[in-house]
Design an enzyme around this catalytic site. Structure first.
Site, short mmCIF file in Angstrom:
data_model
loop_
_atom_site.label_atom_id
_atom_site.label_comp_id
_atom_site.label_asym_id
_atom_site.label_seq_id
_atom_site.Cartn_x
_atom_site.Cartn_y
_atom_site.Cartn_z
N TYR A 123 0.96 -1.14 -0.02
CA TYR A 123 0.09 0.04 -0.04
C TYR A 123 0.87 1.25 -0.05
CZ TYR A 123 -3.39 3.35 1.74
OH TYR A 123 -4.15 4.69 1.78
N ASP A 156 9.29 3.18 -1.00
CA ASP A 156 8.28 3.84 -0.14
C ASP A 156 8.59 3.41 1.03
OD1 ASP A 156 4.97 3.72 0.05
OD2 ASP A 156 6.34 4.55 1.38
N LYS A 170 4.97 9.32 8.55
CA LYS A 170 4.86 8.83 9.63
C LYS A 170 5.90 9.62 10.54
CE LYS A 170 2.55 5.05 7.98
NZ LYS A 170 1.32 4.89 8.53
#
Ligand code: KE4
Length: 430
Positions: free
Chosen positions: A143, A238, A266
């Site tokens: 994802y 990523d 994050k």
């Protein structure tokens, strides 16, 4: 008797889709009522009914120092008193850029955005703009946020609800997205052999956290770097989740691989909205206003968010920070596996740095197909048994968990006690 959480959830479902601002929060796969948290401190959370939990979600990764770290809170307060936003350059965002490019040698230039989705969306646009090619390769179960081109056989919330490819995304958009199997070297070699000259870039989670935790094989990572190099495709790591979570230089530091572009999020915001993309100078210089690839953002590099992120990034540079976090996470996972197996339950776990995966299957999975053979129903029961005992795991069988620097012996002891009781209940029920 209706609890406060239930009352709030009933109200929120009337005006917010699913009652949540992000699908994975809705508990729809595990069932029951999401907890509305009112306060966090260190490794602990308190919900609207005043119940206390040990937190292994950590806002899905950002809270690596634990909740309400005093230094981070103070930095945010100080920044906020000088206005919340200028929409203009600030020294703080320059310091953030300097720190990121110092910590990640592959990142020769960097741009800040406000989410991981913005970072990955821009990174694939940049790969296409730089190469003049269209095809982006991704891997099933990974994802990368909710940009149209990447919502194909995605992980995380999409996988949790069995809608790995979203409605509302025109086929024209995803016809240039080639989905391969994670850790399948032959599949990767075939794709490049047949379409290599049309592949703009390959994007992957270098340690997957969105089909739960899946490690790459050494051969897979090496093949990725060799094939993209050979065919002039952009290799995009990523690291929104793995960046400064699995180690001081993310997964690229663990594997000794230099990606062409890296996306971050994050941890670099410490709980505030910060994302980033960066990498090779010759690629990044194609970004507006220097080059023809456009991207923009009203709150990109926001001074209050950057204050939280900078303070967090500086604190995790402390000597031994990741050695301790990694050892603690390994201790937690090994303890849970030992307890489960002592009760005859098919259970495994894995961890990389401060992120971990728990599986109701005998071996930790290495592929999407193996992840799908884990006993999801048993996870869902385990989730609630642990929640009732004050341990908050990710409310999905397809999400990784996170340990913070604030988790100590007391938390691990209480967690293993709750796990012992919960596995005992599962064993008795089987
Ligand atoms: P955001 O747009 O949510 O900041 O980042 C998207 C993203 C990109 N890349 C990776 C590897 C990610 O893990 C994420 C976001 N992760 C999910 C948790 N699996 C965020 C939680 C949620 O969607 O609410």
């Amino acid at each position: 008797m209706t609890t406060r959480n239930e009352e709030l959830f009933a109200r929120s479902q009337k005006i917010i889709p699913g009652g949540v601002n992000s699908p994975v929060r809705a508990f729809r796969s595990v069932g029951g009522t999401p907890r509305f948290f009112t306060r966090g401190k260190g490794a602990r959370l308190w919900d609207a009914d005043g119940r206390e939990y040990i937190d292994y979600v950590g806002s899905w990764g950002p809270m690596i120092l634990g909740h309400a770290d005093p230094d981070v809170i103070r930095a945010v307060q100080v920044a906020a008193e000088s206005s919340l936003s200028f929409g203009a350059p600030t020294e703080g965002e320059l310091e953030m850029a300097e720190l990121l490019t110092q910590l990640l040698p592959s990142m020769e230039m960097v741009r800040l955005v406000s989410s991981g989705t913005e970072a990955t969306m821009t990174a694939i646009r940049l790969a296409r703009g730089y190469t003049g090619r269209n095809i982006i390769v991704k891997f099933e179960g990974c994802y990368h946020g909710h940009a149209d081109a990447l919502l194909v056989k995605a992980g995380s919330g999409a996988l949790t609800y069995g809608q790995p490819s979203s409605a509302g995304v025109p086929a024209d958009t995803t016809k240039h997205t080639l989905v391969l199997d994670y850790n399948d070297i032959e599949g990767l070699e075939r794709a490049f052999a047949t379409q290599g000259s049309d592949i703009a870039g390959v994007i992957l989670e270098p340690v997957v956290g969105n089909m739960n935790l899946v490690r790459p094989t050494d051969g897979f990572v090496r093949a990725l770097r060799q094939l993209t190099e050979k065919h002039g495709a952009v290799l995009i790591f990523d690291e929104v989740m793995t960046g400064f979570r699995v180690g001081p230089q993310g997964a690229q530091g663990l594997f000794g691989i230099r990606p062409d572009l890296t996306t971050l999020g994050k941890v670099i915001g410490g709980g505030m909205p910060v994302g980033a993309f960066g990498g090779r100078r010759d690629i990044m210089e194609r970004m507006a206003p220097l080059g023809p690839v456009y991207q923009a953002g009203t709150l990109s590099g926001n001074p209050v968010a950057v204050a939280a992120g900078l303070t967090t990034l500086r604190k995790i540079q402390a000597p031994g920070f990741f050695d301790r976090l990694t050892a603690n996470t390994r201790q937690l996972v090994d303890g849970m596996v030992a307890v489960a197996q002592s009760k005859g339950i098919a259970f495994s776990g894995d961890c990389v740095g401060g992120m971990f995966g728990l599986f109701f299957r005998a071996e930790a999975p290495r592929t999407f197909a193996e992840v799908m053979t884990a006993d999801k129903e048993r996870f869902n029961r385990f989730f609630h048994l642990m929640l009732d005992r004050g341990v908050y795991l990710a409310p999905s069988a397809f999400e990784a968990g996170f340990v913070s620097a604030a988790h100590g012996e007391a938390e691990f002891k209480a967690t293993l006690e709750a796990a012992t009781a919960s596995f005992g209940t599962l064993a008795a029920a089987s």
